[in-house]
Design an enzyme around this catalytic site. Structure first.
Site, short mmCIF file in Angstrom:
data_model
loop_
_atom_site.label_atom_id
_atom_site.label_comp_id
_atom_site.label_asym_id
_atom_site.label_seq_id
_atom_site.Cartn_x
_atom_site.Cartn_y
_atom_site.Cartn_z
N GLY A 136 -8.78 2.59 -15.19
CA GLY A 136 -7.55 3.34 -14.91
C GLY A 136 -6.37 2.40 -15.01
O GLY A 136 -5.36 2.55 -14.32
N GLY A 162 -2.55 3.39 -15.51
CA GLY A 162 -1.85 4.20 -14.51
C GLY A 162 -0.80 3.41 -13.74
O GLY A 162 -0.55 2.24 -14.02
N GLN A 163 -0.22 4.09 -12.75
CA GLN A 163 0.91 3.51 -12.01
C GLN A 163 0.50 2.23 -11.28
O GLN A 163 1.21 1.23 -11.32
CB GLN A 163 1.46 4.53 -11.01
CG GLN A 163 2.81 4.16 -10.43
CD GLN A 163 3.15 4.94 -9.16
OE1 GLN A 163 2.34 5.69 -8.63
NE2 GLN A 163 4.35 4.74 -8.65
N ASP A 192 -9.17 2.03 -19.82
CA ASP A 192 -8.48 3.30 -19.60
C ASP A 192 -9.02 4.32 -20.60
O ASP A 192 -9.66 3.96 -21.58
CB ASP A 192 -6.96 3.11 -19.79
CG ASP A 192 -6.16 4.19 -19.08
OD1 ASP A 192 -5.77 3.98 -17.91
OD2 ASP A 192 -5.93 5.26 -19.68
N ILE A 193 -8.75 5.58 -20.36
CA ILE A 193 -9.24 6.66 -21.22
C ILE A 193 -8.46 6.73 -22.55
O ILE A 193 -8.92 7.30 -23.52
CB ILE A 193 -9.16 8.01 -20.46
CG1 ILE A 193 -9.83 9.16 -21.19
CG2 ILE A 193 -7.73 8.38 -20.14
CD1 ILE A 193 -11.29 9.29 -20.88
N ARG A 194 -7.29 6.11 -22.59
CA ARG A 194 -6.46 6.18 -23.81
C ARG A 194 -7.10 5.38 -24.95
O ARG A 194 -7.68 4.32 -24.73
CB ARG A 194 -5.07 5.58 -23.56
CG ARG A 194 -4.38 6.25 -22.41
CD ARG A 194 -3.17 5.45 -21.96
NE ARG A 194 -2.89 5.84 -20.58
CZ ARG A 194 -1.72 5.75 -20.00
NH1 ARG A 194 -0.69 5.26 -20.65
NH2 ARG A 194 -1.55 6.13 -18.75
N TYR A 219 -7.88 16.75 -3.62
CA TYR A 219 -7.73 15.30 -3.71
C TYR A 219 -8.11 14.63 -2.39
O TYR A 219 -8.88 13.66 -2.35
CB TYR A 219 -6.28 15.00 -4.08
CG TYR A 219 -5.90 13.55 -4.15
CD1 TYR A 219 -6.40 12.72 -5.15
CD2 TYR A 219 -5.01 13.00 -3.22
CE1 TYR A 219 -6.01 11.39 -5.22
CE2 TYR A 219 -4.62 11.68 -3.29
CZ TYR A 219 -5.13 10.87 -4.30
OH TYR A 219 -4.76 9.57 -4.37
N LYS A 221 -11.15 12.05 -1.53
CA LYS A 221 -10.91 10.71 -1.00
C LYS A 221 -11.65 10.52 0.33
O LYS A 221 -12.20 9.45 0.60
CB LYS A 221 -9.40 10.46 -0.82
CG LYS A 221 -8.66 10.26 -2.13
CD LYS A 221 -9.14 9.01 -2.85
CE LYS A 221 -8.43 8.79 -4.18
NZ LYS A 221 -9.03 7.70 -4.97
N1 SER Z 1 0.68 9.50 -3.93
C1 SER Z 1 -0.49 10.30 -3.95
C2 SER Z 1 -0.19 11.71 -4.24
O1 SER Z 1 0.91 12.13 -3.98
C3 SER Z 1 -1.17 10.22 -2.63
O2 SER Z 1 -2.19 9.31 -2.68
O3 SER Z 1 -1.04 12.40 -4.70
#
Ligand code: SER
Length: 318
Positions: free
Chosen positions: A9, A12-13, A35-37, A143, A147
């Protein structure tokens, strides 16, 4: 010789900044970005790259074993807002990759794993202010459920199989190197691009929605400090609370106005408001402080100054 690290990943950010920092510390050749790209993102093209689908268990296993990778940072995931739109896929993506990596560590191919958790593990019944490390956790988003389940599995693999897995419940992360992808806290990044473009912003969260946030440099330092901490200091094997700075869209707008006079904000809450309402407003991170000496450096004023100086509007227009 430095242990070989794989960051999944990496585009990503969090991934982009973690790759750059770890390459600086450990040597470029020792930090593989995945990464997947198809193509390696430009910002991290200064070292090895592999296209990897984290759900392709066989490929991931073979790559890690063949390349003698010893540490993995598993960052591939769907974030909160995107996950609500595609729950089945989010659950699959967020869980399957974790098992692949935990199993590799259980089989002793890996020495150490980092896996990110989130403030999303908390829910509407959690105490909202100064949320403790251990408390009621009834997450109400896909999500958050993924987690929380992931945290339970991490702790289980540590207790049962001695897997050295380490984790942080990140607050909303604010950075300018690459864009966040589909989170509820993304407004606190978007706002800086719009401040630059038009000195105004329409927030998808209401004015008094307080959420814990953190400047990326602090988050990266926390991640690396946790990963480098002596094993006996890492007492929490689910995931560590990290506090950061708590503010509302209104307070953020006021801080931006100090740097950018005349900045205006209005509010048009959408489905993400309900997600934000289920999350804590502030976090107690005394376990991280006591166990491995965590201390944040960036406050709101400092963060705002840096973001306004550095966001490149070409990133959202291209
Ligand atoms: N920043 C994330 C979200 O907003 C939270 O882990 O999904």
């Amino acid at each position: 010789m430095a242990e070989k690290i794989l960051i999944i990943g990496a585009g990503g950010q969090i991934g982009t900044e973690l790759v750059l920092k770890l390459r600086e510390m450990k040597g470029k050749e020792n930090v593989v970005a995945a990464d997947i790209r198809d193509n390696c993102p430009d910002v991290i093209s200064n070292g090895p790259y592999v296209k990897m689908d984290v759900m392709d268990r066989d490929f991931v296993r073979k790559f890690i074993i063949d390349n003698e990778i010893k540490q993995v940072y598993l960052l591939a995931a769907l974030l909160s807002a995107t996950a609500e739109k595609n729950p089945d896929f989010a659950w699959k993506l967020n869980m399957e990759g974790l098992f692949t990596i935990l199993d590799l560590a259980k089989e002793k191919h890996l020495n150490k794993i980092f896996w990110p958790s989130s403030i999303a593990v908390f829910g509407p019944t959690t105490p909202k202010e100064n949320t403790p490390q251990r408390t009621v956790m009834e997450p109400s988003t896909v999500y958050g459920i993924s987690k929380q389940a992931g945290e339970r599995w991490c702790e289980y693999y540590f207790n049962k199989f001695g897997v050295d897995v380490r984790s942080i419940r990140y607050p909303g992360l604010i950075s300018y190197t690459s864009l966040p992808g589909g989170g509820t806290t993304d407004y606190a990044v978007d706002i800086f691009y719009q401040a630059k473009l038009s000195n105004s912003y329409t927030s998808f969260l209401s004015e008094n929605t307080a959420l814990p946030m953190m400047y990326m440099e602090d988050a990266i330092r926390a991640t690396i400090e946790l990963m480098e901490a002596p094993v006996e200091q890492v007492r929490v094997r689910s995931s560590y609370n990290l506090g950061g700075i708590s503010f509302t869209p209104k307070e953020l707008a006021e801080a931006i106005r100090v740097e950018s006079p005349g900045f205006t904000i209005d509010y048009a809450p959408d489905f993400r408001q309900q997600i934000a309402d289920s999350w804590p407003g502030s976090i107690d991170d005394s376990d991280a402080k006591n166990d491995w000496g965590w201390k944040e450096e960036f406050d709101l004023a400092k963060l705002v100054k840096i973001m306004l100086e550095n966001v490149d509007t070409a990133l959202i227009q291209g």
